[in-house]
Design a protein around this motif. Sequence first.
Motif, short mmCIF file in Angstrom:
data_model
loop_
_atom_site.label_atom_id
_atom_site.label_comp_id
_atom_site.label_asym_id
_atom_site.label_seq_id
_atom_site.Cartn_x
_atom_site.Cartn_y
_atom_site.Cartn_z
N ASP A 115 0.80 -1.22 0.00
CA ASP A 115 0.00 0.00 0.00
C ASP A 115 0.83 1.28 0.00
O ASP A 115 0.38 2.31 -0.47
N ASN A 116 2.05 1.21 0.52
CA ASN A 116 2.89 2.40 0.63
C ASN A 116 3.87 2.55 -0.54
O ASN A 116 4.74 3.41 -0.51
N VAL A 117 3.69 1.74 -1.58
CA VAL A 117 4.63 1.75 -2.71
C VAL A 117 3.89 2.00 -4.02
O VAL A 117 2.84 1.43 -4.28
N GLU A 118 4.49 2.87 -4.82
CA GLU A 118 4.02 3.12 -6.18
C GLU A 118 5.13 2.66 -7.13
O GLU A 118 6.29 3.00 -6.93
N ILE A 119 4.76 1.90 -8.15
CA ILE A 119 5.73 1.40 -9.13
C ILE A 119 5.39 1.99 -10.49
O ILE A 119 4.25 1.94 -10.94
N ARG A 120 6.40 2.58 -11.13
CA ARG A 120 6.25 3.14 -12.47
C ARG A 120 7.25 2.47 -13.39
O ARG A 120 8.46 2.57 -13.18
N PHE A 121 6.76 1.79 -14.39
CA PHE A 121 7.65 1.17 -15.37
C PHE A 121 7.96 2.20 -16.45
O PHE A 121 7.06 2.90 -16.93
N LEU A 122 9.24 2.33 -16.79
CA LEU A 122 9.67 3.34 -17.74
C LEU A 122 9.68 2.79 -19.16
O LEU A 122 10.13 1.66 -19.39
N ARG A 123 9.23 3.59 -20.09
CA ARG A 123 9.27 3.22 -21.49
C ARG A 123 10.68 3.47 -22.02
O ARG A 123 11.24 4.56 -21.85
N LYS A 124 11.23 2.47 -22.69
CA LYS A 124 12.59 2.58 -23.21
C LYS A 124 12.63 3.55 -24.39
O LYS A 124 11.85 3.44 -25.31
N PRO A 125 13.55 4.51 -24.35
CA PRO A 125 13.75 5.37 -25.51
C PRO A 125 14.23 4.53 -26.71
O PRO A 125 14.77 3.44 -26.53
N VAL A 126 14.07 5.04 -27.89
CA VAL A 126 14.41 4.31 -29.12
C VAL A 126 15.82 3.72 -29.07
O VAL A 126 16.03 2.56 -29.39
N LYS A 127 16.79 4.50 -28.64
CA LYS A 127 18.18 4.02 -28.60
C LYS A 127 18.62 3.61 -27.19
O LYS A 127 19.80 3.54 -26.89
N GLY A 128 17.67 3.36 -26.32
CA GLY A 128 18.00 2.93 -24.97
C GLY A 128 18.16 4.09 -24.01
O GLY A 128 18.19 5.25 -24.40
#
Length: 158
Positions: A115-128
Amino acid sequence: MKEVIAKNTLSFSCSKKMKYLRTPVDIWSDLSKEFNFTCDMCASDENHLLSKYYTINDSALEKDWNGEVGYVHPLFDGKIGKFVEKASNSKGTFVFLLPASTHTKYFHEFFYEKDNVEIRFLRKPVKGFRFLNDDGSCDDESKIGYIKPLMICIMRNE
């Protein structure tokens, strides 16, 4: 003949070139606008992003984290779990930039479905993702950057 790739070329933690990492500029810019960080928990004397910071020789793992709004970007190695556990036992807000290793013990024990954690997955830029060198200089942009998935995990401990 099959080319053999040395294990130490596949990991930041083993690479001589990537002894330290500086957070990609765009990621740091977004996070620093959102959070009023008080301490860079995993820095070097050359790459710290805040005036209060800890280095490998002045280990954050041995400090009191209570009351901090900490930015935690450890090297991508076997010590990540120790930083996550330290944050979970401290009062404050801790923002992690980590590999999206959802299979790890620390992910399931301290982040996943908490409940105390938010997770955000990052989108990979085209060249990393473009991590900077320790001195803040850019790497060779003609080469592919870090292509493995990353996540931001925000742990708020009241």
